[in-house]
Design a protein around this motif. Structure first.
Motif, PDB file in Angstrom:
ATOM      1  N   PRO A   1      -7.204   9.410  -8.368  1.00 21.67           N
ATOM      2  CA  PRO A   1      -8.113   9.344  -9.520  1.00 21.67           C
ATOM      3  C   PRO A   1      -9.049   8.144  -9.410  1.00 21.67           C
ATOM      4  O   PRO A   1      -8.592   6.998  -9.236  1.00 21.67           O
ATOM      5  N   ALA A   2     -10.340   8.384  -9.528  1.00 18.56           N
ATOM      6  CA  ALA A   2     -11.285   7.269  -9.555  1.00 18.56           C
ATOM      7  C   ALA A   2     -11.014   6.364 -10.748  1.00 18.56           C
ATOM      8  O   ALA A   2     -11.351   5.175 -10.718  1.00 18.56           O
ATOM      9  N   TRP A   3     -10.396   6.899 -11.773  1.00 25.75           N
ATOM     10  CA  TRP A   3     -10.101   6.129 -12.980  1.00 25.75           C
ATOM     11  C   TRP A   3      -9.153   4.966 -12.702  1.00 25.75           C
ATOM     12  O   TRP A   3      -9.080   4.035 -13.494  1.00 25.75           O
ATOM     13  N   PHE A   4      -8.416   4.996 -11.606  1.00 25.02           N
ATOM     14  CA  PHE A   4      -7.478   3.914 -11.305  1.00 25.02           C
ATOM     15  C   PHE A   4      -8.213   2.617 -10.978  1.00 25.02           C
ATOM     16  O   PHE A   4      -7.661   1.526 -11.137  1.00 25.02           O
ATOM     17  N   SER A   5      -9.432   2.718 -10.519  1.00 26.01           N
ATOM     18  CA  SER A   5     -10.162   1.546 -10.028  1.00 26.01           C
ATOM     19  C   SER A   5     -10.819   0.776 -11.170  1.00 26.01           C
ATOM     20  O   SER A   5     -11.869   1.157 -11.685  1.00 26.01           O
ATOM     21  N   ARG A   6     -10.225  -0.354 -11.525  1.00 25.62           N
ATOM     22  CA  ARG A   6     -10.844  -1.224 -12.517  1.00 25.62           C
ATOM     23  C   ARG A   6     -12.092  -1.881 -11.929  1.00 25.62           C
ATOM     24  O   ARG A   6     -13.026  -2.220 -12.658  1.00 25.62           O
ATOM     25  N   ALA A   7     -12.100  -2.063 -10.600  1.00 18.01           N
ATOM     26  CA  ALA A   7     -13.282  -2.654  -9.964  1.00 18.01           C
ATOM     27  C   ALA A   7     -14.486  -1.743 -10.138  1.00 18.01           C
ATOM     28  O   ALA A   7     -15.575  -2.191 -10.533  1.00 18.01           O
TER      29      ALA A   7
ATOM     30  N   ALA B   1      -9.683  13.335  -3.852  1.00 20.41           N
ATOM     31  CA  ALA B   1      -9.970  12.384  -4.928  1.00 20.41           C
ATOM     32  C   ALA B   1     -10.762  13.075  -6.038  1.00 20.41           C
ATOM     33  O   ALA B   1     -11.520  14.010  -5.785  1.00 20.41           O
ATOM     34  N   PHE B   2     -10.592  12.602  -7.260  1.00 19.77           N
ATOM     35  CA  PHE B   2     -11.275  13.231  -8.391  1.00 19.77           C
ATOM     36  C   PHE B   2     -11.549  12.192  -9.475  1.00 19.77           C
ATOM     37  O   PHE B   2     -11.040  11.077  -9.437  1.00 19.77           O
ATOM     38  N   GLY B   3     -12.394  12.579 -10.429  1.00 26.24           N
ATOM     39  CA  GLY B   3     -12.695  11.713 -11.555  1.00 26.24           C
ATOM     40  C   GLY B   3     -14.000  10.967 -11.444  1.00 26.24           C
ATOM     41  O   GLY B   3     -14.314  10.145 -12.300  1.00 26.24           O
ATOM     42  N   GLY B   4     -14.800  11.237 -10.416  1.00 22.79           N
ATOM     43  CA  GLY B   4     -16.097  10.595 -10.284  1.00 22.79           C
ATOM     44  C   GLY B   4     -17.149  11.243 -11.164  1.00 22.79           C
ATOM     45  O   GLY B   4     -16.892  12.248 -11.850  1.00 22.79           O
TER      46      GLY B   4
END
Length: 381
Positions: free
Chosen positions: A172-178, A197-200
């Protein structure tokens, strides 16, 4: 293969786009009494619904129980006292995280139902767009620092940057706080999630279609390709998820882009195989990338004796990758005090393998150098 726990949400904590932190009191104790009865858990509301205090949840604690690099989180699999509401009707038939219990149905940018299908059907060339490729997710902020610094130096507009997130780390792209922080700061224009990967902002089947979407749908000036957080490595020559960076170089070159290889460099890693240029970069760019790229080697501040010695090692190692011994083009880029100052002003925390800018400056200076060169290529197009 999965260590399960159930518990009750006691606190809803920090959130960012796509993710929320929870404190969960576990029902059952651990076999290891040193592990806590309350854990920090991460939920993705688009997968498991909104969770309030008092809700029961099912957790996957496999990596947490082993002390692996999940950010210290248990992961919410589902609410334990009911199911989330159905999502609103939508189009799209791409399935990501396929055939796992949390497989997600998304609209792909190149889906037949997509408004961009006609563009993507005919897209076949990146028009010389620079594509900076890196191994570790931690390189992303530093690459953007470098690209913005180069724009400021040249007096040219800040490039429009799109991040292509591959599926070697977090899915999940959502995991990246950066990535979320860079978006909030206006430093990153969009995220395209490729492969599983998903969520972009856009979903793509492959790195190839992700790059084409970055250029032709999102109008990117510069793309950065790197896996999500959570590199997987086994201490072997080929057993690491970052090997896909070499395949990304090939994709960028085949599509008529200008690939830029960002080296993984460290002056502080206790493991010999990662000192100077990591063996990951040497394998990825030396053996997997079959088409030429610009390999960016940093020229550290000559007044810093420690970095100067490291730079000598890096240049010696890089010789195996670049002409006349290797297939790539050597690009030496100075990274002096102004680059370090710019890195210190990053809107998101810089951290690689648990080390920050002060602990391993070489890692971030090297990534920034690739961003500087990537942005400079825009002036030469």
């Amino acid at each position: 293969m999965i260590t399960w726990r159930a518990g009750v949400v006691e606190q809803v904590g920090t959130s960012w786009p796509g993710a929320v932190e929870l404190t969960v009191a576990l029902d059952n104790p651990w076999s290891d009494p040193s592990l806590p009865a309350r854990v920090k858990a991460l939920a993705y509301p688009r997968l498991v619904g909104d969770l309030a205090v008092g809700r029961r949840v099912l957790l996957n604690v496999s990596a947490l129980s082993r002390g692996l690099g999940t950010g210290g989180y248990a992961l919410v699999v589902a609410p334990g006292d009911g199911v989330p509401a159905d999502p609103p009707p939508t189009v799209g038939h791409l399935v990501k995280a396929r055939y796992t219990p949390l497989q997600a149905m998304v609209l792909g940018v190149d889906d037949q139902e997509s408004e961009h299908h006609d563009v993507m059907r005919d897209a076949d060339d990146l028009d010389g767009m620079p594509v900076v490729v890196a191994d570790l997710h931690s390189a992303l902020p530093a690459i953007l620092v470098g690209a913005r610094l180069e724009a400021a130096r040249s007096g040219r507009p800040v490039p429009r940057v799109v991040y292509v997130m591959t599926d070697g780390g977090a899915l999940p792209a959502w995991f990246s706080r950066a990535a979320a922080g860079l978006r909030a700061a206006g430093w990153l224009d969009a995220v395209v999630t490729a492969g599983q990967a998903f969520g972009g902002d856009l979903e793509a089947v492959s790195v190839h279609t992700a790059l084409l979407a970055a250029r032709h749908v999102l109008d990117a000036d510069l793309a950065v390709v790197v896996q999500g957080p959570g590199n997987l490595g086994t201490g072997t020559r080929w057993g690491f998820s970052g090997v896909a960076a070499g395949e990304a170089v090939n994709a960028a070159a085949v599509l008529g882009g200008r690939p830029v290889a960002s080296l993984r460099v460290s002056g502080a890693d206790p493991r010999e195989r990662h000192l100077g240029i990591s063996h990951h970069s040497l394998t990825t760019y030396g053996r997997v990338a079959l088409l030429p790229a610009d390999v960016v080697v940093p020229l550290f501040d000559p007044d810093d004796a420690e970095l100067t010695a490291l730079g000598t090692r890096v240049r010696t190692q890089a010789a195996a990758l670049v002409e006349p011994h290797g297939r790539h083009r050597l690009v030496e880029t100075p990274v002096g005090a102004d680059v370090r100052t710019a890195l210190g002003a990053s809107p998101v925390r810089l951290s690689t393998m648990g080390r920050g800018l002060d602990q391993d400056a070489a890692a971030f200076l090297t990534a920034a150098a690739s961003g500087i060169h990537g942005a400079a290529l825009l002036h030469a197009r």
